[in-house]
Design an enzyme around this catalytic site. Structure first.
Site, PDB file in Angstrom:
ATOM      1  N   ARG A  24       0.826  -1.198   0.000  1.00  0.00           N
ATOM      2  CA  ARG A  24       0.000   0.000   0.000  1.00  0.00           C
ATOM      3  C   ARG A  24       0.859   1.247   0.000  1.00  0.00           C
ATOM      4  O   ARG A  24       2.075   1.197   0.211  1.00  0.00           O
ATOM      5  CB  ARG A  24      -0.897   0.029   1.242  1.00  0.00           C
ATOM      6  CG  ARG A  24      -0.105   0.160   2.542  1.00  0.00           C
ATOM      7  CD  ARG A  24      -0.985   0.095   3.773  1.00  0.00           C
ATOM      8  NE  ARG A  24      -0.217   0.282   4.987  1.00  0.00           N
ATOM      9  CZ  ARG A  24      -0.447   1.215   5.910  1.00  0.00           C
ATOM     10  NH1 ARG A  24      -1.446   2.061   5.743  1.00  0.00           N
ATOM     11  NH2 ARG A  24       0.287   1.307   6.994  1.00  0.00           N
ATOM     12  N   THR A 135      12.686   3.349   8.357  1.00  0.00           N
ATOM     13  CA  THR A 135      12.272   2.688   7.127  1.00  0.00           C
ATOM     14  C   THR A 135      12.479   3.595   5.917  1.00  0.00           C
ATOM     15  O   THR A 135      12.202   4.800   5.964  1.00  0.00           O
ATOM     16  CB  THR A 135      10.797   2.282   7.211  1.00  0.00           C
ATOM     17  OG1 THR A 135      10.619   1.417   8.329  1.00  0.00           O
ATOM     18  CG2 THR A 135      10.339   1.580   5.951  1.00  0.00           C
ATOM     19  N   LYS A 160      15.808   0.061   7.376  1.00  0.00           N
ATOM     20  CA  LYS A 160      14.876  -0.971   6.918  1.00  0.00           C
ATOM     21  C   LYS A 160      14.370  -0.551   5.544  1.00  0.00           C
ATOM     22  O   LYS A 160      13.777   0.522   5.400  1.00  0.00           O
ATOM     23  CB  LYS A 160      13.717  -1.114   7.908  1.00  0.00           C
ATOM     24  CG  LYS A 160      12.645  -2.111   7.498  1.00  0.00           C
ATOM     25  CD  LYS A 160      11.607  -2.220   8.605  1.00  0.00           C
ATOM     26  CE  LYS A 160      10.441  -3.096   8.204  1.00  0.00           C
ATOM     27  NZ  LYS A 160       9.453  -3.227   9.295  1.00  0.00           N
ATOM     28  N   LYS A 162      12.090  -1.175   2.192  1.00  0.00           N
ATOM     29  CA  LYS A 162      10.925  -1.841   1.644  1.00  0.00           C
ATOM     30  C   LYS A 162      11.240  -2.345   0.245  1.00  0.00           C
ATOM     31  O   LYS A 162      11.686  -1.589  -0.628  1.00  0.00           O
ATOM     32  CB  LYS A 162       9.737  -0.883   1.591  1.00  0.00           C
ATOM     33  CG  LYS A 162       9.228  -0.449   2.967  1.00  0.00           C
ATOM     34  CD  LYS A 162       8.550  -1.577   3.705  1.00  0.00           C
ATOM     35  CE  LYS A 162       7.900  -1.128   4.994  1.00  0.00           C
ATOM     36  NZ  LYS A 162       7.236  -2.235   5.703  1.00  0.00           N
ATOM     37  N   ASP A 190      12.266  -5.601   4.080  1.00  0.00           N
ATOM     38  CA  ASP A 190      10.890  -6.003   4.352  1.00  0.00           C
ATOM     39  C   ASP A 190      10.150  -6.096   3.024  1.00  0.00           C
ATOM     40  O   ASP A 190       9.921  -5.082   2.361  1.00  0.00           O
ATOM     41  CB  ASP A 190      10.209  -4.991   5.271  1.00  0.00           C
ATOM     42  CG  ASP A 190       8.810  -5.429   5.701  1.00  0.00           C
ATOM     43  OD1 ASP A 190       8.381  -6.523   5.296  1.00  0.00           O
ATOM     44  OD2 ASP A 190       8.162  -4.684   6.449  1.00  0.00           O
ATOM     45  N   GLU A 218      12.313  -9.633   6.141  1.00  0.00           N
ATOM     46  CA  GLU A 218      11.030  -9.719   6.835  1.00  0.00           C
ATOM     47  C   GLU A 218       9.924 -10.089   5.859  1.00  0.00           C
ATOM     48  O   GLU A 218       9.798  -9.512   4.783  1.00  0.00           O
ATOM     49  CB  GLU A 218      10.734  -8.366   7.488  1.00  0.00           C
ATOM     50  CG  GLU A 218       9.526  -8.337   8.378  1.00  0.00           C
ATOM     51  CD  GLU A 218       9.414  -7.023   9.131  1.00  0.00           C
ATOM     52  OE1 GLU A 218       8.371  -6.821   9.785  1.00  0.00           O
ATOM     53  OE2 GLU A 218      10.358  -6.210   9.084  1.00  0.00           O
ATOM     54  N   ASP A 243       6.270 -11.475  10.052  1.00  0.00           N
ATOM     55  CA  ASP A 243       5.533 -10.314  10.549  1.00  0.00           C
ATOM     56  C   ASP A 243       4.044 -10.541  10.349  1.00  0.00           C
ATOM     57  O   ASP A 243       3.327 -10.900  11.278  1.00  0.00           O
ATOM     58  CB  ASP A 243       6.004  -9.044   9.849  1.00  0.00           C
ATOM     59  CG  ASP A 243       5.238  -7.802  10.303  1.00  0.00           C
ATOM     60  OD1 ASP A 243       4.456  -7.893  11.275  1.00  0.00           O
ATOM     61  OD2 ASP A 243       5.403  -6.728   9.697  1.00  0.00           O
ATOM     62  N   LYS A 267       3.988  -6.897  17.225  1.00  0.00           N
ATOM     63  CA  LYS A 267       3.338  -5.588  17.142  1.00  0.00           C
ATOM     64  C   LYS A 267       2.103  -5.595  18.034  1.00  0.00           C
ATOM     65  O   LYS A 267       1.318  -6.552  18.017  1.00  0.00           O
ATOM     66  CB  LYS A 267       2.964  -5.263  15.693  1.00  0.00           C
ATOM     67  CG  LYS A 267       4.163  -5.075  14.785  1.00  0.00           C
ATOM     68  CD  LYS A 267       3.760  -4.762  13.353  1.00  0.00           C
ATOM     69  CE  LYS A 267       4.977  -4.539  12.476  1.00  0.00           C
ATOM     70  NZ  LYS A 267       4.605  -4.312  11.053  1.00  0.00           N
ATOM     71  N   SER A 295       6.292  -1.317  14.802  1.00  0.00           N
ATOM     72  CA  SER A 295       5.174  -0.375  14.850  1.00  0.00           C
ATOM     73  C   SER A 295       4.431  -0.424  13.520  1.00  0.00           C
ATOM     74  O   SER A 295       5.040  -0.583  12.469  1.00  0.00           O
ATOM     75  CB  SER A 295       5.665   1.052  15.128  1.00  0.00           C
ATOM     76  OG  SER A 295       6.702   1.428  14.238  1.00  0.00           O
ATOM     77  N   MET A 297       1.822   1.725  10.915  1.00  0.00           N
ATOM     78  CA  MET A 297       1.761   3.150  10.646  1.00  0.00           C
ATOM     79  C   MET A 297       0.738   3.709  11.636  1.00  0.00           C
ATOM     80  O   MET A 297      -0.468   3.694  11.410  1.00  0.00           O
ATOM     81  CB  MET A 297       1.361   3.412   9.192  1.00  0.00           C
ATOM     82  CG  MET A 297       1.481   4.873   8.799  1.00  0.00           C
ATOM     83  SD  MET A 297       3.042   5.666   9.288  1.00  0.00           S
ATOM     84  CE  MET A 297       4.254   4.762   8.358  1.00  0.00           C
ATOM     85  N   ASP A 320      11.733  -1.731  15.595  1.00  0.00           N
ATOM     86  CA  ASP A 320      11.238  -0.936  14.470  1.00  0.00           C
ATOM     87  C   ASP A 320      10.185   0.038  14.998  1.00  0.00           C
ATOM     88  O   ASP A 320       8.996  -0.243  14.965  1.00  0.00           O
ATOM     89  CB  ASP A 320      10.653  -1.897  13.424  1.00  0.00           C
ATOM     90  CG  ASP A 320      10.082  -1.188  12.213  1.00  0.00           C
ATOM     91  OD1 ASP A 320      10.553  -0.079  11.895  1.00  0.00           O
ATOM     92  OD2 ASP A 320       9.158  -1.747  11.581  1.00  0.00           O
ATOM     93  N   ASP A 322       9.831   3.525  14.266  1.00  0.00           N
ATOM     94  CA  ASP A 322       9.978   4.813  13.582  1.00  0.00           C
ATOM     95  C   ASP A 322       8.659   5.416  13.120  1.00  0.00           C
ATOM     96  O   ASP A 322       8.664   6.487  12.510  1.00  0.00           O
ATOM     97  CB  ASP A 322      10.912   4.672  12.373  1.00  0.00           C
ATOM     98  CG  ASP A 322      10.318   3.812  11.266  1.00  0.00           C
ATOM     99  OD1 ASP A 322       9.602   2.839  11.592  1.00  0.00           O
ATOM    100  OD2 ASP A 322      10.558   4.095  10.083  1.00  0.00           O
TER     101      ASP A 322
END
Length: 351
Positions: A24, A135, A160, A162, A190, A218, A243, A267, A295, A297, A320, A322
């Site tokens: 997304r 990230t 990290k 993406k 990730d 991840e 995850d 999480k 975390s 978003m 993680d 941030d």
């Protein structure tokens, strides 16, 4: 002494930069904020972020759960009887772990504020913050390299990245980032379920052959397919972290049983709050499995709770935390790769 009110409202906070993953693109944090108030006017807060592609819970659904059955089991109860309250929350409804996490966090915040201590202290720790990664959104090579250099310049030592949105180009982008930041910066990837099993093995193998020093990868494969995750874990040297596949204790037990991953990302909104997260830590340690706290978003409320947990209990790798860094006006302080917890009682933050 009793809980006099449980209330909710919706928070929608803008991000300073779009957050792009294989699943997304986000431009705002959207959360249900929960406030639990005792009969002396002391309040605790928590949040349930809306992350459709991970938890599947909506703002309206989480709010209805808190305003209905969770509120019903809390009103009139003793706010200091924390474990009993958390038992009530757990058994009030099936699922709805985001809503439960928001109430769990608010109850911990309230209990700590009533005692005049931080949530970290309530959980048995003394640290005042925690190291975090930061990230880099999925994107083109130039954008990734530029963002990586900016974050390193700000003092972050763990990046990290993406990946997964463009499997064919992932290797070259990671090579470019590694060349730009040097060998002293930790890189973790990730994929957010973006690869199929054979793709994952091939791509991770190329990272390994190139000597890119990837700390872990991840969730390379779809969340529902533990066979795929186990396939990748068995055929790569790089540690694999679950995850989206790892929400509850049952999920973690099955991952351990199948040896489907080397690590899990805990999480709060996935597992149901601070107490379930601590149980996941215990399970992971018992089976020599690595773990971090991640975390969603989410806002400063959820991040403060996650960071308080890390400060109290520690993890096997840098966590993680941030998400609040991405907010246009972050109420939490990030200092050279470390999130600094507020000094006040409870979480030290306001809604």
């Amino acid at each position: 002494m009793s809980i006099a009110e449980v209330s909710t409202h919706i928070a929608r906070l803008p991000l300073h930069t779009p957050f792009v993953t294989a699943l997304r693109t986000a431009t705002h944090v959207e959360s249900v904020v929960v406030t639990v108030t005792d009969d002396q006017g002391v309040t605790g807060i928590g949040e349930a972020p809306q992350v459709w592609r991970v938890t599947g819970e909506s703002l309206d659904g989480a709010r209805a759960c808190v305003d209905g059955p969770l509120r019903d089991v809390l009103l009139g109860t003793d706010p200091d009887d924390l474990n009993t309250l958390l038992d009530r929350v757990e058994t009030a409804v099936v699922g709805n772990r985001g809503a439960k996490a928001a109430v769990d966090i608010a109850l911990h915040d309230l209990a700590a504020r009533r005692l005049g201590v931080s949530v970290t202290r309530l959980l048995g720790g003394t640290a005042t913050g925690a190291t975090t990664d930061v990230t880099l959104s999925a994107g083109g090579t130039d954008a990734l390299v530029s963002a990586a250099l900016d974050r390193v310049g700000e003092g972050f030592t763990v990046l990290k990245i993406k990946v997964g949105a463009d499997p064919a180009g992932d290797t070259e982008r990671i090579k470019a980032v590694r060349a730009a930041v040097g060998d002293d910066i930790a890189l973790r990837l990730d994929a957010n379920q973006g690869w199929n099993p054979k793709q994952a093995v091939a791509i991770i193998g190329r990272f390994e052959d190139a000597g890119l020093g990837i700390e872990f990868v991840e969730q390379p494969t779809p969340a529902h397919d533990l066979d795929a995750l186990a396939y990748v874990t068995e055929r790569t040297l790089t540690p694999i972290m679950a995850d989206e596949s790892a929400h509850t204790m049952r999920d973690a037990v099955e991952i351990i049983r199948r040896r489907a991953a080397d690590m899990i990302n805990v999480k709060l909104a996935k597992c149901g709050g601070l107490r379930p997260a601590r149980a996941l830590f215990t399970l992971a340690r018992a089976h020599d499995m690595g773990y971090i706290v991640g975390s969603m978003m989410e806002s400063h409320i959820g991040v403060a709770a996650a960071a308080s947990l890390v400060a109290a209990c520690g993890t096997t790798a840098v966590s993680d935390l941030d998400a609040a860094w991405w907010l246009t006006a972050p109420p939490l302080t990030y200092d050279k790769g470390r999130i600094v917890l507020p000094s006040g009682p409870g979480l030290g933050v306001t809604a």
